[in-house]
Motif scaffolding. Structure first.
Motif, PDB file in Angstrom:
ATOM      1  N   UNK A  55      12.210  51.712 -12.456  1.00  0.00           N
ATOM      2  CA  UNK A  55      11.527  51.539 -11.172  1.00  0.00           C
ATOM      3  C   UNK A  55      11.283  50.082 -10.791  1.00  0.00           C
ATOM      4  N   UNK A  56      11.589  49.157 -11.683  1.00  0.00           N
ATOM      5  CA  UNK A  56      11.250  47.753 -11.438  1.00  0.00           C
ATOM      6  C   UNK A  56      11.834  47.232 -10.126  1.00  0.00           C
ATOM      7  N   UNK A  57      13.108  47.520  -9.866  1.00  0.00           N
ATOM      8  CA  UNK A  57      13.725  47.005  -8.639  1.00  0.00           C
ATOM      9  C   UNK A  57      13.116  47.643  -7.393  1.00  0.00           C
ATOM     10  N   UNK A  58      12.664  48.894  -7.516  1.00  0.00           N
ATOM     11  CA  UNK A  58      12.048  49.579  -6.386  1.00  0.00           C
ATOM     12  C   UNK A  58      10.679  48.972  -6.075  1.00  0.00           C
ATOM     13  N   UNK A  59       9.885  48.696  -7.107  1.00  0.00           N
ATOM     14  CA  UNK A  59       8.586  48.052  -6.905  1.00  0.00           C
ATOM     15  C   UNK A  59       8.778  46.674  -6.292  1.00  0.00           C
ATOM     16  N   UNK A  60       9.744  45.925  -6.811  1.00  0.00           N
ATOM     17  CA  UNK A  60      10.014  44.593  -6.267  1.00  0.00           C
ATOM     18  C   UNK A  60      10.420  44.676  -4.795  1.00  0.00           C
ATOM     19  N   UNK A  61      11.217  45.692  -4.457  1.00  0.00           N
ATOM     20  CA  UNK A  61      11.660  45.862  -3.070  1.00  0.00           C
ATOM     21  C   UNK A  61      10.473  46.190  -2.155  1.00  0.00           C
ATOM     22  N   UNK A  62       9.575  47.037  -2.625  1.00  0.00           N
ATOM     23  CA  UNK A  62       8.393  47.364  -1.840  1.00  0.00           C
ATOM     24  C   UNK A  62       7.573  46.115  -1.538  1.00  0.00           C
ATOM     25  N   UNK A  63       7.361  45.289  -2.563  1.00  0.00           N
ATOM     26  CA  UNK A  63       6.580  44.068  -2.375  1.00  0.00           C
ATOM     27  C   UNK A  63       7.296  43.095  -1.444  1.00  0.00           C
ATOM     28  N   UNK A  64       8.591  42.982  -1.611  1.00  0.00           N
ATOM     29  CA  UNK A  64       9.364  42.025  -0.803  1.00  0.00           C
ATOM     30  C   UNK A  64       9.418  42.449   0.658  1.00  0.00           C
ATOM     31  N   UNK A  65       9.689  43.718   0.924  1.00  0.00           N
ATOM     32  CA  UNK A  65       9.861  44.172   2.304  1.00  0.00           C
ATOM     33  C   UNK A  65       8.530  44.348   3.043  1.00  0.00           C
ATOM     34  N   UNK A  66       7.456  44.613   2.316  1.00  0.00           N
ATOM     35  CA  UNK A  66       6.154  44.810   2.967  1.00  0.00           C
ATOM     36  C   UNK A  66       5.308  43.540   2.984  1.00  0.00           C
TER      37      UNK A  66
END
Length: 251
Positions: free
Chosen positions: A87-98
């Motif tokens: 899930x690491x890349x998904x969490x990073x994507x959430x933080x980056x896009x939001x």
């Protein structure tokens, strides 16, 4: 005698969970209060846990923290229960896009525990969540979204045996929690409108295991001005998309 032994194990487990929730150690008095145990009993159990290497005590401050033996035990369980790498890349994507702080929380019985986080780019942040913190189901967006996706009988049983009001306030009465469950089921994602700390909002989406059970949650937290109605729709879609991707990945 068997009942006494079971009680000792339950109390020791409560102390370990309380230590795990502390950001940087906790005193005997604090841990006894959190675990609902008399201080002398808590001190006796903490000393026994320390002898086994499960916890450590800082000699200068007297504060307790998790010990090396727990790390070894945790490493052995990680292969089965830890989904951080998936899930690491998904969490990073959430933080980056939001631009907000993003979190992964896991269900553990009647609680959620935060297991991974990533800060976003927006300079103002909510500091309610941190890795290791445990919260009851129905409290904060992660606990609410997991509770909302449980079967009705499980929800009723949980609310019947759990007193959320005494610690978390009247906004966590059964009536209020059920109202938020209805909204969560309608939207697909949960919203925590500053119920833990005024001005600190959160949103969460459930992640499901292979059996279709809500076992984890993705969440975003930030200041109230970042969670206006229109933006909540955008953040909700982002969370649901990423939660669906992670659920499919885990299957």
């Amino acid at each position: 005698m068997e009942e006494q032994g079971t009680q000792v194990i339950a109390r020791a487990a409560a102390l370990l969970r309380a230590i795990g929730s502390a950001d940087s150690g906790a005193s005997t008095t604090e841990l006894a209060r959190q675990a609902g145990i008399p201080r002398p009993t808590a001190h006796r159990l903490l000393s026994a846990l320390a002898e086994e290497g499960l916890i450590d005590r800082e000699h200068t401050t007297g504060q307790w923290s998790l010990g090396p033996e727990l790390y070894l035990l945790g490493a052995g369980a990680a292969d089965r229960y830890d989904i951080t790498e998936q899930s690491r890349d998904i969490i990073d994507r959430l933080a980056r896009e939001s631009g907000e702080s993003a979190f992964l929380s896991a269900r553990r019985g009647d609680e959620t525990v935060c297991v991974y986080s990533q800060e976003g780019s927006f300079p103002l942040r909510s500091h309610v969540l941190h890795v290791g913190i445990r919260l009851p189901l129905g409290v904060a967006s992660a606990g609410l979204v997991i509770l909302s996706h449980l079967p009705d009988n499980d929800i009723s049983g949980y609310l019947a045996r759990t007193d959320l009001v005494s610690r978390w306030g009247t906004e966590h009465s059964e009536k209020s929690v059920r109202k938020r469950i209805t909204a969560t089921r309608r939207n697909g994602y949960a919203v925590n409108p500053g119920l833990l700390v005024e001005g600190s909002w959160g949103m969460g989406a459930a992640v499901f295991d292979r059996g279709g059970r809500p076992a984890w949650a993705l969440s975003l937290t930030g200041v109230e001005t970042r969670f206006r109605a229109e933006r909540r729709l955008e953040l909700g879609k982002l969370l649901l998309d990423q939660a669906h991707e992670l659920s499919m990945r885990l299957r």
